[in-house]
Design an enzyme around this catalytic site. Structure first.
Site, PDB file in Angstrom:
ATOM      1  N   THR A  53    -166.523-101.405 -54.759  1.00 43.88           N
ATOM      2  CA  THR A  53    -166.183-101.151 -56.156  1.00 43.88           C
ATOM      3  C   THR A  53    -165.541-102.350 -56.843  1.00 43.88           C
ATOM      4  O   THR A  53    -165.802-102.607 -58.020  1.00 43.88           O
ATOM      5  CB  THR A  53    -165.204 -99.947 -56.216  1.00 43.88           C
ATOM      6  OG1 THR A  53    -165.875 -98.833 -55.644  1.00 43.88           O
ATOM      7  CG2 THR A  53    -164.793 -99.614 -57.627  1.00 43.88           C
ATOM      8  N   ASP A 110    -172.404-101.228 -50.473  1.00 47.03           N
ATOM      9  CA  ASP A 110    -171.389-100.177 -50.497  1.00 47.03           C
ATOM     10  C   ASP A 110    -170.896-100.128 -49.059  1.00 47.03           C
ATOM     11  O   ASP A 110    -171.700-100.148 -48.121  1.00 47.03           O
ATOM     12  CB  ASP A 110    -172.065 -98.853 -50.886  1.00 47.03           C
ATOM     13  CG  ASP A 110    -171.075 -97.721 -51.034  1.00 47.03           C
ATOM     14  OD1 ASP A 110    -170.349 -97.429 -50.056  1.00 47.03           O
ATOM     15  OD2 ASP A 110    -171.031 -97.105 -52.104  1.00 47.03           O
ATOM     16  N   SER A 111    -169.600-100.058 -48.861  1.00 50.66           N
ATOM     17  CA  SER A 111    -169.108-100.188 -47.484  1.00 50.66           C
ATOM     18  C   SER A 111    -169.479 -99.008 -46.597  1.00 50.66           C
ATOM     19  O   SER A 111    -169.312 -99.061 -45.387  1.00 50.66           O
ATOM     20  CB  SER A 111    -167.601-100.439 -47.461  1.00 50.66           C
ATOM     21  OG  SER A 111    -166.879 -99.259 -47.632  1.00 50.66           O
ATOM     22  N   SER A 112    -170.021 -97.948 -47.184  1.00 49.43           N
ATOM     23  CA  SER A 112    -170.524 -96.851 -46.339  1.00 49.43           C
ATOM     24  C   SER A 112    -171.706 -97.336 -45.503  1.00 49.43           C
ATOM     25  O   SER A 112    -172.062 -96.708 -44.507  1.00 49.43           O
ATOM     26  CB  SER A 112    -170.985 -95.677 -47.201  1.00 49.43           C
ATOM     27  OG  SER A 112    -169.982 -95.346 -48.104  1.00 49.43           O
ATOM     28  N   THR A 142    -163.710 -99.751 -50.081  1.00 49.77           N
ATOM     29  CA  THR A 142    -162.556 -99.118 -49.433  1.00 49.77           C
ATOM     30  C   THR A 142    -162.953 -98.118 -48.336  1.00 49.77           C
ATOM     31  O   THR A 142    -162.171 -97.862 -47.431  1.00 49.77           O
ATOM     32  CB  THR A 142    -161.686 -98.380 -50.474  1.00 49.77           C
ATOM     33  OG1 THR A 142    -162.506 -97.420 -51.154  1.00 49.77           O
ATOM     34  CG2 THR A 142    -161.062 -99.331 -51.462  1.00 49.77           C
ATOM     35  N   ASP A 143    -164.170 -97.570 -48.443  1.00 53.62           N
ATOM     36  CA  ASP A 143    -164.523 -96.461 -47.541  1.00 53.62           C
ATOM     37  C   ASP A 143    -164.416 -96.819 -46.056  1.00 53.62           C
ATOM     38  O   ASP A 143    -163.948 -96.010 -45.254  1.00 53.62           O
ATOM     39  CB  ASP A 143    -165.934 -95.946 -47.859  1.00 53.62           C
ATOM     40  CG  ASP A 143    -165.975 -95.191 -49.185  1.00 53.62           C
ATOM     41  OD1 ASP A 143    -164.896 -94.787 -49.668  1.00 53.62           O
ATOM     42  OD2 ASP A 143    -167.069 -95.005 -49.736  1.00 53.62           O
ATOM     43  N   THR A 169    -155.035 -88.585 -31.344  1.00 56.46           N
ATOM     44  CA  THR A 169    -154.638 -87.373 -32.056  1.00 56.46           C
ATOM     45  C   THR A 169    -155.252 -87.289 -33.454  1.00 56.46           C
ATOM     46  O   THR A 169    -155.440 -88.310 -34.114  1.00 56.46           O
ATOM     47  CB  THR A 169    -153.095 -87.251 -32.166  1.00 56.46           C
ATOM     48  OG1 THR A 169    -152.784 -86.114 -32.982  1.00 56.46           O
ATOM     49  CG2 THR A 169    -152.466 -88.484 -32.791  1.00 56.46           C
ATOM     50  N   GLN A 170    -155.544 -86.059 -33.865  1.00 58.85           N
ATOM     51  CA  GLN A 170    -156.031 -85.838 -35.226  1.00 58.85           C
ATOM     52  C   GLN A 170    -154.911 -86.008 -36.251  1.00 58.85           C
ATOM     53  O   GLN A 170    -155.167 -86.123 -37.440  1.00 58.85           O
ATOM     54  CB  GLN A 170    -156.607 -84.419 -35.359  1.00 58.85           C
ATOM     55  CG  GLN A 170    -157.889 -84.220 -34.588  1.00 58.85           C
ATOM     56  CD  GLN A 170    -158.392 -82.779 -34.630  1.00 58.85           C
ATOM     57  OE1 GLN A 170    -158.001 -81.989 -35.479  1.00 58.85           O
ATOM     58  NE2 GLN A 170    -159.263 -82.443 -33.703  1.00 58.85           N
ATOM     59  N   CYS A 171    -153.653 -85.989 -35.777  1.00 62.64           N
ATOM     60  CA  CYS A 171    -152.523 -86.150 -36.710  1.00 62.64           C
ATOM     61  C   CYS A 171    -152.470 -87.592 -37.196  1.00 62.64           C
ATOM     62  O   CYS A 171    -152.790 -88.511 -36.460  1.00 62.64           O
ATOM     63  CB  CYS A 171    -151.204 -85.838 -36.010  1.00 62.64           C
ATOM     64  SG  CYS A 171    -151.073 -84.140 -35.474  1.00 62.64           S
TER      65      CYS A 171
HETATM   66  N1  ASP Z   1    -168.101 -96.541 -51.835  1.00 62.38           N
HETATM   67  C1  ASP Z   1    -167.333 -97.711 -52.171  1.00 62.38           C
HETATM   68  C2  ASP Z   1    -167.346 -98.617 -50.958  1.00 62.38           C
HETATM   69  O1  ASP Z   1    -166.705 -98.322 -49.993  1.00 62.38           O
HETATM   70  C3  ASP Z   1    -165.966 -97.307 -52.528  1.00 62.38           C
HETATM   71  C4  ASP Z   1    -165.016 -98.428 -52.822  1.00 62.38           C
HETATM   72  O2  ASP Z   1    -165.303 -99.597 -52.772  1.00 62.38           O
HETATM   73  O3  ASP Z   1    -163.868 -98.102 -53.132  1.00 62.38           O
HETATM   74  O4  ASP Z   1    -168.026 -99.604 -50.960  1.00 62.38           O
END
Ligand code: ASP
Length: 350
Positions: A20, A64-66, A96-97, A285-287
């Site tokens: 983003t 996109d980082s996904s 960020t992802d 842990t999931q926590c």
């Molecule tokens: N889907 C975006 C990514 O991870 C979200 C972001 O950058 O905040 O590339």
């Protein structure tokens, strides 16, 4: 006559991978599209106020980082290695992802790091009013360029700089999908906080144990890892598929609380079978906060007795990167298991 020696101007390489932060509205259509980072000084003129030379490198295609794959981490490690002598620090702009995964993996792949590698990004594109991108970028560049009086980097670590906080990369998790406080480091305090000035928590920052030793990179990764999240109602078949599948060499088991899982006979028998097959099973842990202690409850104890290794207070993101890195360098699973228990890059409190 006195000769005044000015500190040489710091230089930072800004590496843009996508996400983003690098988006800007097209003047004609209003649609968001990546902007050309070679014009970063025009876009973020505030950067001129620092005595820092900023060069940029843009990956193609921008992603996109996904869609991040370990191949991006390998390319980043090589780029940093090849340009290491020319820069005082590196800033990686990343979606960020999966930023916490990338920062974790890079922390293991870069050995004897003596310069900052700072990941940042934003929740709102840099060209939008109210963007968090400018502040994140400016703080990241300032930290990447920061050196002490002897010219040594203040933070020679892989970090995430976000929302005025500098977090150790392999301790970070994305905790907010929409807020500016997108990242947290629940099991380790921030390495620095940006307010009127940037305050460094110097006692918490790692410095190279062998100063002067050149950077080494480890780009061989073995990605045969799966994650099993236990949950009420999980079926025997689902557990079997993940733990006994031929495509995995290691499985991260995300357990309840302090490392507890199902105590039913079928579950434990699959665990034992997987260990017998030679698989590496790691308990995380999931926590968000706290750590795994398999000695507290019988349900945790059963896992330990069956041969499951404690992931201590590691995040899943960090355990994944550590496994990729360790398995890539060690064909012997006993060696991987022994190293997993060790604190290699500040990723566990041990
Ligand atoms: N889907 C975006 C990514 O991870 C979200 C972001 O950058 O905040 O590339």
């Amino acid at each position: 006559m006195s000769i005044s020696r000015e500190k040489p101007r710091a230089s930072v390489l800004l590496i843009y991978t996508g996400g983003t932060i690098g988006m800007k509205e097209d003047a004609g259509t209003g649609a968001l599209k990546p902007f050309d980072f070679s014009g970063i000084m025009e876009e973020v003129p505030e950067l001129r106020k620092f005595a820092v030379t900023v060069d940029s490198y843009t990956f193609t295609p921008l992603i996109d980082s996904s869609d991040v794959e370990p191949s991006l981490w390998q390319a980043l490690a090589k780029l940093i290695y090849e340009s290491y002598d020319r820069y005082d620090g590196f800033v990686i702009l990343h979606g960020t992802d999966t930023m916490a995964y990338s920062a974790s993996a890079l922390s293991f792949m870069l050995d004897h790091l003596s310069k900052p590698v700072i990941f940042t990004g934003s929740q709102l594109p840099i060209g939008r009013p109210r963007t968090d991108g400018k502040e994140n970028l400016i703080s990241a560049v300032e930290i990447a360029a920061a050196r002490d009086g002897d010219g040594h980097a203040l933070v020679p670590e892989v970090c995430i700089c976000f929302n005025s906080q500098l977090l150790r990369g392999n301790r970070s998790v994305k905790v907010n999908a929409t807020g500016f406080d997108a990242f947290s480091s629940p099991n380790y305090p921030p390495l620095a906080t940006a307010g009127i000035s940037i305050k460094y928590n110097t006692g918490l920052i790692h410095h190279p144990s062998e100063p002067g030793r050149p950077l080494e990179i480890h780009t061989t990764l073995d990605t045969r890892v799966s994650v099993l999240k236990v949950h009420p109602g999980i079926t025997e078949q689902a557990v079997r598929d993940i733990l006994l599948g031929t495509g995995t060499r290691a499985v991260i088991i995300e357990t309840y609380g302090s490392g507890n899982a199902i105590s039913k006979a079928w579950f434990l028998s699959i665990i034992r079978e997987a260990v017998k097959m030679g698989k590496i099973l790691v308990n995380i842990t999931q926590c968000l906060s706290g750590d795994v202690d398999m000695d507290i409850y019988a349900t945790g104890r059963a896992l330990k007795d069956a041969g499951v290794i404690s992931g201590h207070d590691a995040t899943t993101e960090s355990a994944l990167g550590k496994l990729f890195f360790l398995m890539g360098g060690h064909p012997d699973n006993h060696e991987v298991k022994a190293l997993l228990e060790k604190n290699l890059k500040g990723e566990i409190s041990k």
